[in-house]
Enzyme design. Structure first.
Site, short mmCIF file in Angstrom:
data_model
loop_
_atom_site.label_atom_id
_atom_site.label_comp_id
_atom_site.label_asym_id
_atom_site.label_seq_id
_atom_site.Cartn_x
_atom_site.Cartn_y
_atom_site.Cartn_z
N CYS A 254 -8.32 -2.31 3.86
CA CYS A 254 -8.16 -3.53 4.68
C CYS A 254 -9.43 -3.94 5.41
CB CYS A 254 -7.03 -3.44 5.69
SG CYS A 254 -6.31 -1.92 5.96
N GLU B 248 0.83 -1.20 0.00
CA GLU B 248 0.00 0.00 0.00
C GLU B 248 0.87 1.26 0.00
OE1 GLU B 248 -4.06 -0.23 1.94
OE2 GLU B 248 -2.98 1.08 3.31
N SER C 115 -7.05 1.75 -2.53
CA SER C 115 -5.87 0.94 -2.78
C SER C 115 -6.32 -0.44 -3.24
CB SER C 115 -5.07 0.82 -1.47
OG SER C 115 -4.18 -0.27 -1.55
N CYS D 184 -10.77 -1.87 14.44
CA CYS D 184 -10.97 -3.30 14.74
C CYS D 184 -11.06 -3.59 16.24
CB CYS D 184 -9.86 -4.13 14.12
SG CYS D 184 -9.82 -3.99 12.32
N LYS E 265 -15.06 -10.40 8.19
CA LYS E 265 -13.92 -11.19 7.69
C LYS E 265 -14.36 -12.58 7.27
CE LYS E 265 -10.39 -8.38 8.22
NZ LYS E 265 -9.58 -7.94 7.06
N GLU F 291 -15.37 -12.09 3.85
CA GLU F 291 -14.21 -11.82 3.00
C GLU F 291 -13.52 -13.12 2.57
OE1 GLU F 291 -10.67 -8.55 3.08
OE2 GLU F 291 -10.59 -10.02 4.68
N GLU G 83 2.10 1.83 -3.40
CA GLU G 83 1.00 2.33 -4.22
C GLU G 83 0.77 3.83 -3.96
OE1 GLU G 83 -2.34 -0.16 -3.45
OE2 GLU G 83 -3.46 0.65 -5.15
N GLU H 95 -12.65 -13.89 -5.59
CA GLU H 95 -11.32 -13.45 -6.05
C GLU H 95 -10.21 -13.87 -5.11
OE1 GLU H 95 -13.89 -11.57 -5.28
OE2 GLU H 95 -13.35 -9.73 -4.23
FE1 SF4 Z 1 -13.61 -3.43 9.50
FE2 SF4 Z 1 -14.69 -3.65 11.89
FE3 SF4 Z 1 -13.85 -5.82 10.62
FE4 SF4 Z 1 -12.07 -4.08 11.56
S1 SF4 Z 1 -13.49 -5.33 12.77
S2 SF4 Z 1 -12.04 -5.04 9.54
S3 SF4 Z 1 -13.15 -2.14 11.29
S4 SF4 Z 1 -15.53 -4.48 9.99
#
Ligand code: SF4
Length: 382
Positions: free
Chosen positions: A107, A81, A127, A311, A166, A169, A84, A174
């Site tokens: 992120c 990053e 990014s 987070c 997450k 994700e 970039e 991809e």
């Molecule tokens: Fe985003 Fe919240 Fe997950 Fe951290 S805990 S990556 S701020 S959704």
């Protein structure tokens, strides 16, 4: 709760227990920075108690073959990053009209999901760097697996995350190779606490253990990713040194710290004023993006995290019921761990340097673009 409001908590703990018992599988784990600052609360410890070493011990007791740290991949994220940012900034300052600023961090998967749905006209400004969770999985299932002689289909990569987004994700197409995900699944901080209790591990009595190498080694910059402003501060530590060629006398960028919903800072880069912004919470993010959409941009780079506090306040963490003193205590725990690290800049991580020498070449190389970057999709609903 999930910051995008669209996700229900999927519990992968039974699947994990089956994988840990399977002798044909190698099961490795990565732990996000924010987890160590909050996990202890589930065992009666005060907010802000750092339990990094106890967490590693407990994960070994649960049966993981290797215990690694997402902070390693956070350092890697800064390499990509940061490169970039410097590339786009240089092109922009040289008058390249095809380059748009600000560059936005990428992120946080809830934030990515949000801009894909609501700001599809701005998909070229975030990014392209993958999140640390996904960079870890990609490197674990290529570079590390090849070094260790472990076939991809036998390797299970688990993440411990403060986050419910997450889980989603991990499932994005991809981030799969022939249908096999780079990160197989994600367990939240609260789920990990439940697993430790089910296994009757006396968490508070555990001594400290260290992460495994190489993917357990990180700098202080990787640690502070877990709090709002931390990604920007980590990036500034590397970008400033690489841009100016000078060693920073003080790596603490206090201007970007704190819990105000939107924060601004101007950083002097040998006479060039780099303007950065930090926002947490999707309401603040929406206002910033609407300004950018309407041509009212005052920044070169912006960090955005969906959860209040970043987070440390994630939907998978022990519940904090909106108490900002809990968030401050968790953030300060991460700043303490950062301050105690012998290395505090991502580009100084010796294991990251070796990874580039042996495998990736340099930041933004063809291999790095393939393994560590992503693309975004227009998900707006007419
Ligand atoms: Fe985003 Fe919240 Fe997950 Fe951290 S805990 S990556 S701020 S959704």
């Amino acid at each position: 709760v999930c910051p995008v409001g669209a996700l229900t908590e999927r519990d992968h703990t039974n699947r994990l227990l089956e994988d840990l018992e399977d002798p044909d599988k190698v099961v490795i784990v990565q732990t996000a920075p924010a987890v160590r600052a909050a996990l202890g609360e589930e065992f009666g410890l005060p907010p802000g108690t750092l339990v990094t070493g106890k967490m590693v011990y407990a994960l070994r007791e649960l049966g993981f073959d290797y215990v690694f740290d997402t902070d390693f991949a956070a350092d890697l994220t800064i390499m990509e990053e940061g490169a970039e940012i410097l590339k786009r900034l240089t092109a922009y300052l040289n008058g390249d009209k095809s380059v748009r600023l600000p560059i936005l961090t990428s992120c946080c998967p809830a934030w990515v999901n949000f801009f894909e749905h609501h700001f599809p006209d701005l998909l070229d400004i975030p990014s392209t760097a993958r999140s640390p969770q996904q960079m870890f999985g990609s490197i674990a299932k290529t570079y590390w697996a090849e070094k260790m002689g472990i076939p991809r289909e036998k390797l299970v990569v688990v993440s411990i995350m403060p986050c419910l987004a997450k889980k989603y994700e991990c499932d994005r197409e991809e981030f799969k190779t022939n249908g096999n995900p780079d990160v197989d699944y994600s367990i939240s901080t609260r789920e990990l606490a439940r697993l430790i209790k089910r296994a009757n591990i006396g968490f508070t009595l555990l001594t400290d253990k260290d992460f495994d190498l190489p993917m357990g080694a990180s700098t202080g910059a990787g640690v502070i990713f877990g709090t709002t402003g931390g990604v920007m501060e980590a990036a500034l530590r590397s970008v400033c040194e690489i841009y100016t060629g000078n060693t920073l006398e003080n790596v603490n960028f206090e201007q970007v710290r704190g819990l105000a919903g939107v924060r601004r800072a101007t950083i002097d880069l040998n006479g060039f004023e780099l303007k950065v912004g930090i926002a947490h919470g999707l309401g603040n993010a929406r206002r910033l993006l609407e300004d950018i959409r309407n041509g009212r941009n005052e920044y070169h780079a912006i960090e955005i995290m969906a959860c209040p506090g970043g987070c440390i306040g994630g939907g998978g963490q022990p519940l904090h019921h909106g108490h900002s003193d809990v968030l401050y205590a968790r953030a300060n725990a991460l700043y303490r761990e950062d301050a105690a690290k012998p290395l505090r800049k991502s580009h100084e991580n010796p294991y990251i340097k070796t990874l580039y020498e042996e495998y990736l070449g340099k930041p933004l190389s063809e291999t790095a673009e393939h393994l560590l970057h992503t693309r975004y999709f227009n998900k707006s609903i007419d």
